[in-house]
Design a protein around this motif. Structure first.
Motif: not given
Length: 494
Positions: A22-50
């Motif tokens: 609190q207060p809730p932050p803003r997403i300012t970076g990309p949406v990624v599904i690979d944790s290696r592609q995270v940059t500050p402000g990103a949203l990480f989507a945790a998908l189940p893989g094979e």
């Protein structure tokens, strides 16, 4: 991505917040599904893989700067918990694209077809980018995961969003168009690829035609760009209320090619006709199939207001933005490697062989030979063996000097087709795997030879091309996504 308050994200995806600061932050970076592609402000989507689960990388993503994780369960770091992460990505894409299109800022261009989607998408993107900021599908990210990820790369400044749409069955394209409603829809062709999944070309046409059904009426700016040379595509005009623009070599096409041919080096050249003028085009790309792709791109560019001269310049300058699609590398010793190993179907195989034959004319004059290193075309159903046999025969008819078929039963039928057509001695060779092909070619290649490498994606023949080009250590395999859906992070559909 357009910056988004986390509170707004929670509402859009109907999520349940966990461990949100609190207060809730803003997403300012990309949406990624690979944790290696995270940059500050990103949203990480945790998908189940094979092989791996994205939830296992949630903490690492936040440590790398992700604002939060989109997840199906609490993960001990800031997270928005939803029932289905893929559905949540779709909802977020719909929300983002709606903001851009409702404001009249952005035109969504969607395209589909049995073959040539990615190459045509690259041509359209390079043309439209000359007019205004443009976002397009990377590689073949064309399904329910890849399409939202592409759409979420759009920003307030984006004026064109070019999206490739694939389908594995009826209803898939309808779903994708509900996430990113297009104004301009392009249907390239209805081929024999994936007959094993769809059952018939008519079923493929039914699925592909869902794109034109999703377009707005002509009065609201909807435009359906259809291939005049493909009867199943042309018939889709009856399925849309949008204005229809035809492209092709047919005299009835609004955007058409005249005197199309290949140069001695295998580059397409033709006279481009549009409703507002004509211009000569000679492309950097290789293969006659790019004529049709270029016409589709020209039709979209014309609708965007680009003069015909600029369209011709854009097509002439355009290269491939996606890997392993007719990538041509000439080694210091004069051997040329054509890496077209990303995917294959009967139509694209025939086009690639004809391009090889055209390139071979100059090679033969210099004492070189043409080699076709081919593997299985997947998902052809009951037609599979016949199609592989026909491909082997075509290689002989086109005077390809050496055919190396790689793999199991289907590859054996390639070899048999060549032999039954009249190949003799060692003109056609069947080997079991990619390494055997590399060994054979390293022993026998000589300066001036041209080598085409092509197969369906699952065969992995890019290894042959990369090793032969002397680049096996760089980009030898696609980057596996950590927690992404699909094997090895593959997010492409048909």
């Amino acid at each position: 991505m357009i910056p988004l308050p986390l509170a707004e994200l929670i509402t859009v995806v109907r999520g349940d917040p966990h461990d949100i600061p609190q207060p809730p932050p803003r997403i300012t970076g990309p949406v990624v599904i690979d944790s290696r592609q995270v940059t500050p402000g990103a949203l990480f989507a945790a998908l189940p893989g094979e092989h791996v689960d994205g939830h296992d990388f949630a903490a690492a993503a936040v440590a790398a700067g992700a604002v939060a994780v989109l997840a199906t369960r609490p993960v001990g770091v800031p997270a928005i918990v939803v029932e289905d992460v893929t559905d949540a990505l779709g909802a977020l894409a719909r929300h983002t694209v709606g903001r851009l299109t409702d404001a009249g800022r952005t035109t969504v261009v969607a395209l589909t077809g049995s073959a040539g989607k990615t190459s045509t998408k690259d041509l359209i993107a390079q043309a439209l980018a000359r007019l205004a900021p443009t976002v397009w599908t990377p590689d073949s990210f064309n399904n329910e995961i890849g399409l939202p990820l592409t759409a979420l790369r759009a920003e307030e400044s984006t004026r064109h969003l070019v999206l490739e749409m694939g389908a594995r069955g009826i209803g898939h394209i309808r779903y994708l168009t509900s996430l990113t409603p297009p104004t301009i829809g392009v249907v390239l062709n209805v081929g024999t690829a994936h007959l094993g999944e769809f059952g018939s070309r008519e079923a493929i046409a039914e699925a592909k035609g869902e794109l034109v059904e999703a377009l707005p009426p002509a009065a609201d700016g909807g435009v359906a760009v259809l291939n005049a040379d493909d009867p199943l595509v042309r018939a889709m005009a009856a399925r849309t209320a949008a204005r229809v623009v035809l492209f092709g070599e047919s005299p009835e096409a609004d955007v058409r090619a005249e005197s199309a041919r290949l140069t001695p080096d295998g580059h397409p050249t033709f006279l481009l006709h549009t409703p507002t003028g004509r211009a000569e085009v000679t492309m950097r790309l290789y293969g006659e199939h790019h004529v049709s792709n270029a016409l589709a791109a020209a039709a979209v560019a014309h609708e965007a207001g680009m003069p015909v001269g600029e369209i011709a310049q854009a097509l002439a300058a355009a290269g491939s933005l996606s890997k392993w699609r007719m990538e041509v590398t000439t080694r210091p010793d004069g051997v040329t490697i054509v890496n077209d190993a990303y995917n294959a179907n009967p139509e694209s195989m025939r086009a690639a062989l004809r391009a090889l034959a055209a390139m071979g004319e100059r090679a033969h004059a210099a004492g070189g030979r043409t080699w076709a290193v081919l593997g299985q075309m997947a998902e052809l159903g009951e037609t599979s063996l016949d199609e592989h046999d026909a491909l082997g025969r075509l290689a002989v008819r086109l005077n390809v000097n050496r055919l190396v078929s790689v793999g199991g039963r289907e590859a054996a039928w390639l070899d048999a087709g060549a032999r039954n057509e009249g190949s003799w001695g060692e003109e056609s060779v069947h080997v079991s795997d990619a390494e055997s092909a590399v060994t054979l070619l390293r022993d026998e290649l000589r300066p001036g030879d041209v080598v085409l490498v092509k197969a369906s994606r699952a065969v992995g023949l890019e290894q042959v091309a990369l090793q032969l080009a002397g680049d096996g250590a760089a980009g030898a395999t696609p980057g596996g996504t950590r927690g992404a859906g699909g094997a090895d992070g593959e997010v492409a559909a048909r």
